[in-house]
Design an enzyme around this catalytic site. Structure first.
Site, short mmCIF file in Angstrom:
data_model
loop_
_atom_site.label_atom_id
_atom_site.label_comp_id
_atom_site.label_asym_id
_atom_site.label_seq_id
_atom_site.Cartn_x
_atom_site.Cartn_y
_atom_site.Cartn_z
N THR A 71 -16.18 -16.20 -4.95
CA THR A 71 -14.41 -18.17 -4.21
C THR A 71 -15.05 -17.83 -2.42
OG1 THR A 71 -13.57 -17.71 -6.20
CG2 THR A 71 -12.42 -19.08 -4.34
N SER A 196 -21.14 -12.34 -5.76
CA SER A 196 -20.78 -12.34 -7.32
C SER A 196 -20.96 -10.86 -7.44
CB SER A 196 -19.69 -12.94 -7.30
OG SER A 196 -17.96 -12.58 -8.40
N ALA A 197 -20.47 -9.42 -7.59
CA ALA A 197 -21.02 -8.19 -8.22
C ALA A 197 -20.81 -8.28 -9.62
CB ALA A 197 -19.97 -7.42 -7.67
N HIS A 198 -19.07 -8.98 -10.14
CA HIS A 198 -18.87 -8.47 -11.30
C HIS A 198 -19.64 -10.14 -12.92
CE1 HIS A 198 -15.26 -12.37 -12.22
NE2 HIS A 198 -16.10 -12.80 -10.55
N THR A 234 -11.12 -3.31 6.89
CA THR A 234 -12.27 -1.97 6.03
C THR A 234 -13.54 -2.24 5.12
OG1 THR A 234 -9.96 -1.24 6.86
CG2 THR A 234 -11.58 0.31 5.92
N CYS A 324 -12.54 -20.46 -14.94
CA CYS A 324 -12.02 -21.22 -13.17
C CYS A 324 -11.53 -22.70 -13.96
CB CYS A 324 -12.77 -21.16 -12.30
SG CYS A 324 -13.64 -19.59 -12.47
#
Ligand code: PMP
Length: 390
Positions: A71, A196-198, A234, A324
């Protein structure tokens, strides 16, 4: 039995990702921007991860920006390409199949300068008019996803890329549903890629954006100089390490033709059994090339939510569509494919993962048969609310 069939919404954390997260949290807890010795290891860990991601995509490590997910990445692309100074103009063309995280910022940023790329009733982007449009209108950006999150239909992104290349137009590919399920190589040829990792066993809240080399530098989040001043804040190194570990596990699965064939055969086994036990069900985009893990079906009346609730009670987690678009109204993608309002209320999305076996898929098909029996036996006159909860 693994009854989780909503992997396109999110996936459980892969054990390798969990181990990498813990290890990086222990070993690389320093701020990678700090100058003393201990922080050097964190900085190195971050750069190693960047190189690994670039290697899978086939691009330079300096073109990879880590951020919170697809996103954020999609918003960054639209903002950047619409902003003054954009080299090739201010118009954009976005396919009608895109995720809201592409469509919404594109509408916001480009407003009446946004053009659509149509899709066919089979859920594939129709690129017939694209060469002429790109040549004539010279858009700043063309955006087409790699695989659709609702139907699983694979999109002709390589064709769109080569059309854009011919005319020097920037091309963006939202690969959130592709990565981890299909080989990532070649995606690095696109100017912009989001992931996106998830969606593939990594943690939530981490992803990447591949940016074009050279050209006007991205200035997305302003603040500290992290990510070469492209995204302040960070760095979330443990999450980056976990994403890379999950991705590595998926690339390993993908490297085995046997694994790929078994994963596809499992979903096909489901489709075959569903046709037998529930012949009234339909498969959307049945004959289009699809992700091996996804099948979007239409169930007979009553509406999809009642099926979902009954399946859930039996231990099967499925979705009425994209997470979504839940609560946000009917799917624009399915409307673009020409589905009637009635049919939209009968849609269920089933998306398995690498861990989903043929036995799991077949158990799901049998559960559909059981639910069909209980739904038809429901006493007439039961209120809608009671029916949903029953
Ligand atoms: N694009 C696509 C195609 C998706 O499926 C999703 C997740 N539903 C996103 C973007 C958004 O990803 P994230 O959850 O990382 O913000």
């Amino acid at each position: 039995m693994n009854g989780y069939f909503d992997c396109n919404a999110t996936t459980p954390l892969h054990p390798a990702a969990r181990a990498a997260w813990l290890e990086a949290s222990d070993r690389f807890w320093h701020n990678p921007s700090s100058l003393y010795h201990g922080a050097g290891a964190a900085r190195q860990g971050l750069e190693d991860a960047r190189e690994q991601v670039a290697d899978w995509l086939g691009c330079g490590a300096e073109d990879i920006v880590f951020l919170s997910g697809a996103t954020e990445a999609n918003n960054a692309v639209m903002r950047h390409c619409a902003s003054p100074g954009s080299e090739s103009g201010i118009l954009a063309a976005v396919s009608g199949l895109e995720h809201p995280s592409v469509v919404e910022p594109a509408r916001h940023e480009f407003r009446d300068r946004l053009r659509g790329i149509p899709c066919t009733a089979t859920g594939v982007a129709d690129l017939a008019a694209l060469p002429e449009m790109v040549a004539r209108d010279r858009p700043a950006l063309v955006s087409l996803m790699a695989a659709n999150n609702e139907t699983g239909v694979l999109q002709p992104w390589e064709e769109a890329l080569s059309i854009c290349r011919e005319h020097g137009t920037a091309f963006h590919c939202d690969a959130a549903q592709w990565i981890g399920k299909m080989p990532a190589g070649n995606l690095g040829q696109c100017d912009w890629v989001t992931g996106s990792a998830h969606k593939f066993g990594g943690p939530k809240g981490i992803g990447f954006l591949k940016v074009p080399p050279g050209g006007r530098p991205l200035r997305w989040l302003r603040g500290g100089p992290q990510e070469e001043r492209r995204r302040a804040g960070t760095e979330n190194l443990p999450a980056v390490a976990a994403m890379v570990a999950a991705w590595a596990a998926r690339e390993k699965e993908l490297s085995s033709a046997e694994n790929r064939a078994a994963a596809l055969a499992a979903r096909q086994g489901f489709e075959q059994r569903l046709r037998t036990v529930l012949p009234e069900a339909g498969i959307i985009a049945e004959h289009s090339p699809r992700l091996w893990n996804t099948v979007l079906i239409t169930v007979p009346l009553p509406e999809n939510v009642k099926w979902l609730v009954r399946l859930s009670a039996m231990g099967f987690q499925v979705s009425t569509g994209s997470a979504c678009s839940q609560g946000g109204g009917a799917s624009e993608v399915l409307r673009a494919m020409g589905l009637s309002t009635e049919k939209l209320g009968q849609v269920l999305r089933l998306s398995g993962g690498w861990e989903t076996t043929l036995a799991d898929w077949l158990a799901l098909a049998d559960a559909f048969a059981t639910v069909a029996g209980t739904i038809s036996q429901r006493p007439p006159g039961l209120s809608t609310a009671a029916a949903v909860l029953s």
